[in-house]
Design a protein around this motif. Structure first.
Motif, PDB file in Angstrom:
ATOM      1  N   ALA A 110       0.840  -1.197   0.000  1.00 38.06           N
ATOM      2  CA  ALA A 110       0.000   0.000   0.000  1.00 38.06           C
ATOM      3  C   ALA A 110       0.871   1.242   0.000  1.00 38.06           C
ATOM      4  O   ALA A 110       1.970   1.245   0.569  1.00 38.06           O
ATOM      5  CB  ALA A 110      -0.911  -0.001   1.225  1.00 38.06           C
ATOM      6  N   PRO A 111       0.412   2.315  -0.630  1.00 40.34           N
ATOM      7  CA  PRO A 111       1.183   3.562  -0.606  1.00 40.34           C
ATOM      8  C   PRO A 111       1.126   4.214   0.767  1.00 40.34           C
ATOM      9  O   PRO A 111       0.146   4.052   1.502  1.00 40.34           O
ATOM     10  CB  PRO A 111       0.468   4.422  -1.650  1.00 40.34           C
ATOM     11  CG  PRO A 111      -0.945   3.926  -1.635  1.00 40.34           C
ATOM     12  CD  PRO A 111      -0.854   2.447  -1.371  1.00 40.34           C
ATOM     13  N   VAL A 112       2.163   4.958   1.085  1.00 41.66           N
ATOM     14  CA  VAL A 112       2.226   5.667   2.363  1.00 41.66           C
ATOM     15  C   VAL A 112       1.748   7.106   2.212  1.00 41.66           C
ATOM     16  O   VAL A 112       1.091   7.662   3.091  1.00 41.66           O
ATOM     17  CB  VAL A 112       3.666   5.647   2.924  1.00 41.66           C
ATOM     18  CG1 VAL A 112       3.766   6.486   4.195  1.00 41.66           C
ATOM     19  CG2 VAL A 112       4.107   4.218   3.192  1.00 41.66           C
ATOM     20  N   GLY A 113       2.095   7.723   1.085  1.00 40.78           N
ATOM     21  CA  GLY A 113       1.780   9.136   0.887  1.00 40.78           C
ATOM     22  C   GLY A 113       1.032   9.392  -0.416  1.00 40.78           C
ATOM     23  O   GLY A 113       1.140   8.618  -1.371  1.00 40.78           O
ATOM     24  N   MET A 114       0.277  10.484  -0.423  1.00 42.96           N
ATOM     25  CA  MET A 114      -0.420  10.906  -1.636  1.00 42.96           C
ATOM     26  C   MET A 114      -0.249  12.406  -1.821  1.00 42.96           C
ATOM     27  O   MET A 114      -0.476  13.188  -0.895  1.00 42.96           O
ATOM     28  CB  MET A 114      -1.905  10.577  -1.563  1.00 42.96           C
ATOM     29  CG  MET A 114      -2.663  10.964  -2.844  1.00 42.96           C
ATOM     30  SD  MET A 114      -4.413  10.486  -2.837  1.00 42.96           S
ATOM     31  CE  MET A 114      -5.115  11.838  -1.889  1.00 42.96           C
ATOM     32  N   LEU A 115       0.194  12.798  -3.010  1.00 41.58           N
ATOM     33  CA  LEU A 115       0.267  14.201  -3.372  1.00 41.58           C
ATOM     34  C   LEU A 115      -1.042  14.569  -4.056  1.00 41.58           C
ATOM     35  O   LEU A 115      -1.361  14.049  -5.130  1.00 41.58           O
ATOM     36  CB  LEU A 115       1.446  14.455  -4.304  1.00 41.58           C
ATOM     37  CG  LEU A 115       1.637  15.898  -4.759  1.00 41.58           C
ATOM     38  CD1 LEU A 115       2.057  16.784  -3.584  1.00 41.58           C
ATOM     39  CD2 LEU A 115       2.670  15.992  -5.875  1.00 41.58           C
ATOM     40  N   ALA A 116      -1.803  15.439  -3.417  1.00 36.62           N
ATOM     41  CA  ALA A 116      -3.080  15.871  -3.968  1.00 36.62           C
ATOM     42  C   ALA A 116      -2.899  17.246  -4.589  1.00 36.62           C
ATOM     43  O   ALA A 116      -2.800  18.255  -3.886  1.00 36.62           O
ATOM     44  CB  ALA A 116      -4.139  15.912  -2.871  1.00 36.62           C
ATOM     45  N   GLU A 117      -2.816  17.280  -5.916  1.00 38.90           N
ATOM     46  CA  GLU A 117      -2.666  18.550  -6.621  1.00 38.90           C
ATOM     47  C   GLU A 117      -4.072  19.135  -6.788  1.00 38.90           C
ATOM     48  O   GLU A 117      -4.762  18.871  -7.759  1.00 38.90           O
ATOM     49  CB  GLU A 117      -1.986  18.323  -7.971  1.00 38.90           C
ATOM     50  CG  GLU A 117      -0.577  17.744  -7.825  1.00 38.90           C
ATOM     51  CD  GLU A 117       0.028  17.365  -9.165  1.00 38.90           C
ATOM     52  OE1 GLU A 117      -0.733  17.124 -10.125  1.00 38.90           O
ATOM     53  OE2 GLU A 117       1.252  17.314  -9.261  1.00 38.90           O
ATOM     54  N   LEU A 118      -4.482  19.924  -5.827  1.00 42.30           N
ATOM     55  CA  LEU A 118      -5.859  20.400  -5.785  1.00 42.30           C
ATOM     56  C   LEU A 118      -6.192  21.345  -6.932  1.00 42.30           C
ATOM     57  O   LEU A 118      -7.335  21.417  -7.372  1.00 42.30           O
ATOM     58  CB  LEU A 118      -6.119  21.101  -4.448  1.00 42.30           C
ATOM     59  CG  LEU A 118      -5.899  20.238  -3.191  1.00 42.30           C
ATOM     60  CD1 LEU A 118      -6.167  21.059  -1.937  1.00 42.30           C
ATOM     61  CD2 LEU A 118      -6.788  18.998  -3.217  1.00 42.30           C
ATOM     62  N   THR A 119      -5.208  22.064  -7.404  1.00 40.28           N
ATOM     63  CA  THR A 119      -5.405  23.021  -8.493  1.00 40.28           C
ATOM     64  C   THR A 119      -4.056  23.346  -9.119  1.00 40.28           C
ATOM     65  O   THR A 119      -3.010  23.221  -8.467  1.00 40.28           O
ATOM     66  CB  THR A 119      -6.051  24.325  -7.971  1.00 40.28           C
ATOM     67  OG1 THR A 119      -6.208  25.250  -9.053  1.00 40.28           O
ATOM     68  CG2 THR A 119      -5.199  24.988  -6.892  1.00 40.28           C
ATOM     69  N   HIS A 120      -4.071  23.749 -10.362  1.00 40.42           N
ATOM     70  CA  HIS A 120      -2.857  24.266 -11.002  1.00 40.42           C
ATOM     71  C   HIS A 120      -2.813  25.791 -10.947  1.00 40.42           C
ATOM     72  O   HIS A 120      -1.824  26.398 -11.354  1.00 40.42           O
ATOM     73  CB  HIS A 120      -2.766  23.802 -12.459  1.00 40.42           C
ATOM     74  CG  HIS A 120      -2.202  22.431 -12.611  1.00 40.42           C
ATOM     75  ND1 HIS A 120      -2.394  21.651 -13.733  1.00 40.42           N
ATOM     76  CD2 HIS A 120      -1.448  21.678 -11.763  1.00 40.42           C
ATOM     77  CE1 HIS A 120      -1.777  20.495 -13.585  1.00 40.42           C
ATOM     78  NE2 HIS A 120      -1.190  20.493 -12.403  1.00 40.42           N
TER      79      HIS A 120
END
Length: 365
Positions: free
Chosen positions: A9-19
């Motif tokens: 399972a992944p440990v981290g997630m980068l959530a690019e909420l907007t550009h």
């Protein structure tokens, strides 16, 4: 290539909420063609994605962009992450955050703030960021974060136009009360690749920067952690990009596409799905794009059988594609790659250019 490999399972997630972003940093890791506001996921979809991330095993979410506080629903998003027990890190330029909004984010459950810093000289800092008056806003925000008792990381992207002031940037982070400094030499993907000839430092400058960081680490031991990411173009061995392809982390773009890393779409032939069409779990474990370069079955010589492959994970697939023309090739950062000398030569040529004007990022490419 599509080799199915058992994945943790992944440990981290980068959530690019907007550009969307008030800054136009020439080293931005976002793609050349940025997602528009109309394409962004709505609040409820993002909340579902964070819930799926939690159920998948993600522990840390990095709320990024662009500038994540440009979204009107940032408080609701932070509150939802907190309700799930996800550790939230706000990656921000700092120029849109008021003290009132920062307090509201902290009250909503924000755990950590990562603040970008372009230089210590206000004029040069604002020129690099393409935003007049931004530097002073950043300094003010850093002080507010520390005063509020929230851990602060200062992220200083280092390149030819600011590398000489590195000691002063570390000193400024220390004065601000940061718990961690990330000395991140520009990595040449996305906008940084487009600006490589304007950003690449000389080898002597990089060696001096490494020495400066080592001395600062010793002096600030127990007070502040200093991480350093050096330029691959001057390396002997590649870094384990993202801890390995689809091994520990994933990115979700503003429009909902799920990627193993920022630049993964630069590799032709891979299919990356959207959270609108598939669950995060199904994408992580079963999708073609995520399984393409997991493990080591995809590797070619000289990676096959190399004693360092467990450490470097083969390096960066995107960089291999960019410079070697084959994503399965050894990362040219490795001295065993037939493209290593060519890569080093590019660095030397770029670093010896005179002043080259930046190409700034714009929505729409």
């Amino acid at each position: 290539m599509n080799v199915h490999v058992k994945a943790d399972a992944p440990v981290g997630m980068l959530a690019e909420l907007t550009h969307r972003c008030p800054l136009q940093c020439p080293y931005c890791s976002n793609p050349l063609e940025l997602d528009r506001k109309s394409a962004e996921l709505d609040t409820e979809t993002w909340k579902r994605v964070f819930t799926e991330a939690h159920d998948l095993g993600v522990l840390q979410v990095h709320l990024s962009g662009g500038e994540p506080t440009a979204r009107d629903d940032i408080l609701e998003i932070v509150r939802h992450c907190a309700s799930l027990g996800l550790y939230s890190n706000l990656i921000t330029s700092g120029v849109l955050l008021t003290e009132e909004k920062l307090k509201a984010l902290i009250d909503a459950g924000l755990d950590h703030v990562q603040l970008s810093l372009q230089d210590v000289d206000p004029v040069n800092a604002d020129q690099i960021a393409g935003f007049k008056g931004g530097h002073q806003k950043k300094i003010a925000l850093g002080s507010m974060v520390v005063k509020a008792g929230v851990p602060l990381t200062v992220n200083a992207v280092i390149h030819r136009r600011n590398i000489e002031t590195l000691p002063l940037m570390i000193a400024l982070a220390e004065k601000m009360g940061a718990k961690r400094v990330e000395v991140a030499h520009a990595q040449y993907y996305g906008w940084a690749l487009a600006n490589r000839s304007a950003l690449m430092p000389t080898l002597d400058q990089v060696k001096l920067a490494i020495k400066i960081v080592e001395e600062a680490r010793e002096r600030l031991k127990g007070q502040m952690v200093i991480d350093q990411v050096v330029p691959d173009y001057y390396a002997k061995y590649p870094k384990p990009c993202m801890g390995g392809w689809a091994a520990r982390a994933l990115n979700v773009t503003p429009s909902g596409k799920v990627l193993p890393c920022h630049a993964a779409e630069s590799i032709p032939g891979l299919v990356f799905h959207s959270v609108k069409d598939m669950s995060l779990s199904d994408i992580w474990y079963n999708s073609q794009g995520f399984n393409a370069y997991r493990g080591d079955a995809w590797m070619e010589e000289p990676c096959v059988g190399c004693e360092r492959v467990g450490t470097c994970k083969g390096g960066c697939r995107c960089q291999a594609m960019i410079l070697a023309g084959n994503a399965a090739s050894a990362d040219p950062a490795c001295h065993l790659s037939p493209f290593h000398n060519q890569m080093h030569g590019m660095a030397v040529e770029d670093s010896n250019r005179g002043r080259v004007e930046f190409r700034y990022r714009k929505i729409g490419g």
